[in-house]
Design an enzyme around this catalytic site. Structure first.
Site, PDB file in Angstrom:
ATOM      1  N   GLU A  29      11.394 -29.763  -8.067  1.00 32.62           N
ATOM      2  CA  GLU A  29      10.416 -29.147  -8.953  1.00 32.62           C
ATOM      3  C   GLU A  29      11.052 -28.806 -10.294  1.00 32.62           C
ATOM      4  OE1 GLU A  29       8.402 -27.153  -4.978  1.00 32.62           O
ATOM      5  OE2 GLU A  29       9.265 -25.854  -6.522  1.00 32.62           O
ATOM      6  N   LEU A  58       4.833 -29.415  -6.581  1.00 30.81           N
ATOM      7  CA  LEU A  58       5.290 -28.131  -6.046  1.00 30.81           C
ATOM      8  C   LEU A  58       5.006 -28.096  -4.545  1.00 30.81           C
ATOM      9  CD1 LEU A  58       4.093 -25.679  -8.832  1.00 30.81           C
ATOM     10  CD2 LEU A  58       6.260 -26.906  -8.656  1.00 30.81           C
ATOM     11  N   ALA A  59       5.768 -28.876  -3.800  1.00 33.26           N
ATOM     12  CA  ALA A  59       5.540 -29.012  -2.363  1.00 33.26           C
ATOM     13  C   ALA A  59       6.874 -29.312  -1.692  1.00 33.26           C
ATOM     14  CB  ALA A  59       4.532 -30.121  -2.081  1.00 33.26           C
ATOM     15  N   GLU A  60       7.517 -28.256  -1.193  1.00 35.18           N
ATOM     16  CA  GLU A  60       8.835 -28.436  -0.581  1.00 35.18           C
ATOM     17  C   GLU A  60       8.786 -29.385   0.610  1.00 35.18           C
ATOM     18  OE1 GLU A  60       7.628 -25.518  -1.544  1.00 35.18           O
ATOM     19  OE2 GLU A  60       9.051 -24.963  -3.128  1.00 35.18           O
ATOM     20  N   GLN A  82      13.702 -25.182  -5.160  1.00 31.10           N
ATOM     21  CA  GLN A  82      13.823 -24.412  -6.398  1.00 31.10           C
ATOM     22  C   GLN A  82      14.388 -23.012  -6.181  1.00 31.10           C
ATOM     23  OE1 GLN A  82      10.272 -23.407  -8.978  1.00 31.10           O
ATOM     24  NE2 GLN A  82      11.308 -24.891 -10.296  1.00 31.10           N
ATOM     25  N   PHE A  86      12.099 -20.418  -0.314  1.00 32.09           N
ATOM     26  CA  PHE A  86      11.006 -21.334   0.019  1.00 32.09           C
ATOM     27  C   PHE A  86      11.426 -22.385   1.033  1.00 32.09           C
ATOM     28  CE2 PHE A  86      10.012 -20.315  -4.616  1.00 32.09           C
ATOM     29  CZ  PHE A  86       9.251 -19.212  -4.274  1.00 32.09           C
ATOM     30  N   HIS A 129      12.646 -14.972  -3.795  1.00 34.38           N
ATOM     31  CA  HIS A 129      13.586 -15.744  -4.597  1.00 34.38           C
ATOM     32  C   HIS A 129      15.048 -15.436  -4.278  1.00 34.38           C
ATOM     33  CE1 HIS A 129       9.889 -16.437  -6.728  1.00 34.38           C
ATOM     34  NE2 HIS A 129      10.462 -17.245  -7.590  1.00 34.38           N
TER      35      HIS A 129
END
Length: 325
Positions: A29, A58-60, A82, A86, A129
């Site tokens: 990302e 935006l899709a791990e 990122q 996540f 995060h």
């Protein structure tokens, strides 16, 4: 030699392997046009093109699936999560697929994927995060989990990770990205994955740690030295597999030990280190092995981050308890 911070050392390693091997791809990302949220991939898309350094949705989970497919067709993907918090979104790809590929196929296939991710506290980031989740990944057989604490180690370990034929989780502590510079060779070099490093020699006490806590431990060791306590600081660098030879050698020399991690105490890497020390070197111990960790709570909101994170003062306090046992 060049003076580099950790971000620059990571970028240098990525550039080196993109030049060396046309099968190396970098994606995630915002890693392309923007150069990553921390600019670790800045300039790489312009240099190597959009087919080798590119942005993903935006899709791990999609990033992980893409990495698996590419790794099975001859590529060496470097995927970026990122923020490590996540990782839950891509856990099936990592633990359920990449980690099992060699075993499941009887050695016919491997998954040479490097998964980079920033993590760690001290930067007042939003929720999810800063979480230290390395213990979850370290428990999974088939994965190597690497956490450098210096720019020199970051470059050498990342080059080793990219060249490894099995999946490597490469975790980068955000607080260390630009906190200091260090001499780093401009030419390529590797550091063996699974090999710890003694960052400070000592004779009275072993401090076993990794990541940002290496620097808190070194600060604690400096303060302890003023009181006549000689502390040895061992930087694990790789939390799976553990370098038990270096750990045991240090503990047998000093006879006392504390283990320091930023993550919560429950089921962490530190617990495994303590258990292994008890298995292998308990007769060398003059005192129980103690731990310095974060509390067993959800990572604190930014207002409480400073009191939630372990620090050098707690390391000193535990060190003195061990010395006075």
């Amino acid at each position: 030699m060049a003076q580099m911070n950790m971000i620059q050392a990571i970028t240098d390693a990525l550039r080196t392997e993109l030049k060396n091997d046309e099968n190396v791809l970098v994606f995630g990302e915002d890693v392309g046009v923007n150069g990553g949220v921390f600019r670790a991939t800045q300039g790489l898309q312009n240099e190597f093109g959009e087919e080798r350094v590119f942005d993903t949705p935006l899709a791990e989970s999609g990033i992980g699936g893409l990495a698996i497919g590419l790794s099975l067709t001859g590529f060496r993907p470097i995927m970026e999560i990122q923020f490590f918090g996540f990782v839950y979104e891509v856990m099936d790809s990592i633990n359920g697929q990449m980690a099992r590929m060699r075993y499941r196929s009887g050695g016919r296939w491997t998954a040479p994927v490097t998964a980079r991710a920033p993590f760690g506290g001290g930067n007042r980031t939003p929720e999810f995060h800063s979480d230290s989740l390395e213990g979850i990944l370290a428990q999974q057989p088939g994965l190597k989990v690497v956490i450098p604490s210096t720019p020199y180690d970051a470059k050498g370990l990342l080059l080793s990770a990219i060249r490894d034929n099995d999946p490597v989780i490469f975790l980068e502590h955000m607080k260390l990205y630009r906190s200091f510079r260090q001499e780093v060779p401009e030419e390529e070099y590797t550091i063996e994955i699974g090999k710890a490093d003694v960052k400070r020699e000592g004779t009275d006490l072993s401090i076993i740690t990794y990541g940002a806590m290496v620097h808190e431990s070194l600060k604690a060791a400096e303060e302890l030295a003023k009181e006549g306590i000689s502390a040895e600081v061992v930087d694990l660098r790789t939390v799976s597999p553990l370098d038990m030879e270096t750990i045991v050698t240090s503990v047998e020399k000093t006879g006392r030990c504390i283990v320091v991690q930023e993550a919560q105490k429950q089921a962490g890497v530190g617990a495994q280190v303590v258990a292994e020390i008890n298995d292998r070197a308990i007769l060398s111990l003059e005192a129980p092995v103690l731990r310095v960790t974060a509390p067993d709570t959800i990572y604190a909101f930014t207002e409480a981050e400073g009191i939630w994170l372990p620090n050098y003062k707690e390391i000193i306090e535990k060190a003195k308890r061990v010395m006075n046992f």
